[in-house]
Design a protein around this motif. Structure first.
Motif, short mmCIF file in Angstrom:
data_model
loop_
_atom_site.label_atom_id
_atom_site.label_comp_id
_atom_site.label_asym_id
_atom_site.label_seq_id
_atom_site.Cartn_x
_atom_site.Cartn_y
_atom_site.Cartn_z
N TYR A 142 -52.45 21.54 4.66
CA TYR A 142 -51.60 20.50 5.40
C TYR A 142 -52.02 18.96 5.19
O TYR A 142 -51.03 18.17 4.68
CB TYR A 142 -51.74 20.84 6.74
N PRO A 143 -53.20 18.70 5.12
CA PRO A 143 -53.53 17.47 4.91
C PRO A 143 -53.15 16.78 3.53
O PRO A 143 -52.76 15.60 3.21
CB PRO A 143 -55.05 17.07 4.96
N VAL A 144 -53.42 17.66 2.36
CA VAL A 144 -53.03 17.38 1.07
C VAL A 144 -51.56 17.17 0.94
O VAL A 144 -50.84 16.04 0.37
CB VAL A 144 -53.25 18.32 0.27
N ILE A 145 -50.55 17.82 1.65
CA ILE A 145 -49.00 17.89 1.53
C ILE A 145 -48.84 16.30 2.48
O ILE A 145 -47.83 15.80 2.02
CB ILE A 145 -48.40 18.92 2.21
N MET A 146 -49.27 16.12 3.56
CA MET A 146 -48.92 14.98 4.17
C MET A 146 -49.43 13.91 3.44
O MET A 146 -48.59 12.80 3.50
CB MET A 146 -49.79 14.99 5.61
N ARG A 147 -50.56 13.91 2.51
CA ARG A 147 -50.63 12.60 2.05
C ARG A 147 -49.83 12.62 0.86
O ARG A 147 -49.26 11.31 0.27
CB ARG A 147 -52.17 12.59 1.14
N GLU A 148 -49.37 13.67 0.43
CA GLU A 148 -48.30 13.55 -0.56
C GLU A 148 -46.86 13.06 -0.11
O GLU A 148 -46.32 12.07 -0.85
CB GLU A 148 -48.04 15.01 -1.16
N ILE A 149 -46.76 13.48 1.05
CA ILE A 149 -45.57 12.88 1.83
C ILE A 149 -45.57 11.20 1.77
O ILE A 149 -44.62 10.66 1.75
CB ILE A 149 -45.12 13.45 3.07
N CYS A 150 -46.65 10.94 2.30
CA CYS A 150 -46.91 9.36 2.30
C CYS A 150 -46.80 8.74 1.23
O CYS A 150 -46.09 7.72 1.13
CB CYS A 150 -48.16 9.12 2.95
N TYR A 151 -47.30 9.30 0.14
CA TYR A 151 -47.09 8.60 -1.16
C TYR A 151 -45.76 8.51 -1.68
O TYR A 151 -45.36 7.42 -1.91
CB TYR A 151 -47.73 9.55 -2.09
N TRP A 152 -44.86 9.48 -1.50
CA TRP A 152 -43.64 9.55 -1.80
C TRP A 152 -42.64 8.60 -1.12
O TRP A 152 -41.88 7.74 -1.35
CB TRP A 152 -42.97 10.86 -1.71
N LEU A 153 -43.17 8.20 0.29
CA LEU A 153 -42.52 7.32 1.21
C LEU A 153 -42.77 5.89 0.70
O LEU A 153 -41.97 5.06 0.64
CB LEU A 153 -42.84 7.59 2.64
N LEU A 154 -44.24 5.66 0.39
CA LEU A 154 -44.43 4.43 -0.06
C LEU A 154 -44.06 3.87 -1.18
O LEU A 154 -43.92 2.79 -1.52
CB LEU A 154 -46.02 4.28 0.10
N THR A 155 -43.75 4.72 -2.24
CA THR A 155 -43.24 4.57 -3.33
C THR A 155 -41.65 4.79 -3.66
O THR A 155 -41.27 4.49 -4.51
CB THR A 155 -43.96 5.27 -4.51
N GLY A 156 -41.05 5.10 -2.43
CA GLY A 156 -39.61 5.06 -2.36
C GLY A 156 -38.80 3.73 -2.15
O GLY A 156 -39.44 2.94 -2.00
N PRO A 157 -37.80 3.66 -1.84
CA PRO A 157 -36.88 2.78 -1.54
C PRO A 157 -37.31 2.00 -0.30
O PRO A 157 -36.89 0.87 -0.21
CB PRO A 157 -35.18 3.31 -1.54
N HIS A 158 -37.90 2.77 0.66
CA HIS A 158 -38.22 1.99 1.97
C HIS A 158 -39.63 1.76 2.02
O HIS A 158 -40.39 1.71 3.17
CB HIS A 158 -37.97 2.95 3.07
N GLY A 159 -40.37 1.71 0.85
CA GLY A 159 -41.80 1.66 0.74
C GLY A 159 -42.60 0.50 1.56
O GLY A 159 -43.38 0.46 2.20
N GLY A 160 -41.71 -0.74 1.50
CA GLY A 160 -42.14 -1.74 2.03
C GLY A 160 -41.95 -1.61 3.74
O GLY A 160 -42.94 -2.10 4.34
N ASP A 161 -41.01 -1.05 4.43
CA ASP A 161 -40.84 -0.76 5.49
C ASP A 161 -42.03 -0.13 6.00
O ASP A 161 -42.66 -0.10 7.34
CB ASP A 161 -39.50 -0.08 5.94
N VAL A 162 -42.21 1.10 5.14
CA VAL A 162 -43.46 1.98 5.66
C VAL A 162 -44.73 1.29 5.60
O VAL A 162 -45.63 1.50 6.55
CB VAL A 162 -43.51 3.46 4.74
#
Length: 311
Positions: free
Chosen positions: A158-178
């Motif tokens: 679970y912690p690994v998947i959560m870190r991956e989710i955070c990675y994709w959020l931060l590198t996605g179109p809303h990365g600045g907001d995150v």
């Protein structure tokens, strides 16, 4: 991928007794299933991601209404009063939502490890927004649901998947907001620190100067950035927190109207009643009775379902 996620959520909820929201073996992760559209629900949202696999919902924070449907997710980065409503659902195609808390410390850790972390501007960003979750994010969501079938693997994976989710959020179109929500010295994070202070002292009179000092801003800049982040002024935020807490006291603990108003910081029960009716659409006593009836009916239905299942 949303179809696969919807199928996985349907399989999981079909096996569970009781009513939505369905708690899971993963702390902070729940599955919401609605077979019919539902009336608005008032709540205090915490940092979270709510992924719609089927159906549609809307959320309102302050005066901003955000609609999100299959293939989209609502990202909440700040603790604030909000209203949510299921707008598309049927017994044949229920609304299915995977909701999990976002740990801003993990977001910050992942952001700090990026070669080129998203840059946060000098302004407070949006605290709530809608994003697509196609591709890698959709794959992460599906793996989260499948992980529920192997509880022994949860502490490791679970912690690994959560870190991956955070990675994709931060590198996605809303990365600045995150990034703004999580970085320790960003304007948004400093405002969030003031929000935590306001949440802990919501019964007291609001002093903008004190909150601005916590955020290390001038009162005018703090007021502007608080509203940019939450879509509310500090006074509106406090009022909604007070009314939500009073509603909880009356429903869960059968506290009377006058006592509830004083316990949450009101000096005038009549003012409390006016503002309560304006927010919830009914006077406090009537609204509390209606909600208690709904809760009793839901518990009775859940009990009957459990008895039938084991008969």
């Amino acid at each position: 991928m949303p179809d696969q996620l919807a199928e996985a959520l349907l399989r999981y909820t079909d096996r569970q007794p009781g009513e939505s929201p369905f708690r899971t073996p993963i702390d902070g992760l729940a599955i919401l299933r609605s077979d019919h559209p539902k009336p608005p629900t008032h709540m205090i949202s915490r940092p979270a991601m709510c992924i719609v696999a089927q159906g549609a919902k809307w959320a309102m924070s302050g005066g901003n209404r955000l609609e999100y449907r299959a293939g989209q997710a609502l990202v909440i980065g700040v603790e604030a009063p909000s209203i949510g409503r299921v707008i598309e659902a049927s017994p044949g195609e229920p609304c299915l939502v995977l909701a999990f808390e976002l740990d801003l410390a993990i977001v910050r850790s992942v952001a700090e490890g990026l070669d080129a972390p998203p840059r946060a501007s000098g302004n407070a960003g949006r605290g709530v927004f809608v994003t697509d979750f196609q591709g890698p994010l959709s794959d992460c969501a599906l793996r989260l649901v499948r992980l529920l079938d192997t509880p022994k693997a949860i502490p490791t994976l679970y912690p690994v998947i959560m870190r991956e989710i955070c990675y994709w959020l931060l590198t996605g179109p809303h990365g600045g907001d995150v990034a703004r929500m999580a970085m320790a010295n960003s304007p948004s994070q400093r405002v969030i620190s003031a929000i935590h202070s306001l949440r802990g002292r919501f019964r007291e009179a609001v002093r903008i100067d004190e909150l601005a000092a916590i955020a290390q801003m001038s009162p005018s800049a703090f007021h502007r950035q608080f509203k940019a982040l939450t879509s509310l002024t500090p006074l509106q935020y406090q009022k909604q927190i007070r009314l939500l807490e009073a509603r909880r006291l009356m429903i869960a603990s059968a506290v009377n109207v006058e006592a509830a108003s004083f316990q949450v910081g009101y000096e005038s029960p009549s003012q409390f009643s006016r503002e309560y009716a304006r927010m919830f659409g009914a006077p406090p006593k009537r609204d509390a009775k209606q909600m208690q009836t709904v809760l009793r009916d839901n518990r009775a239905a859940a009990g009957a379902e459990l008895i039938a299942e084991h008969a």
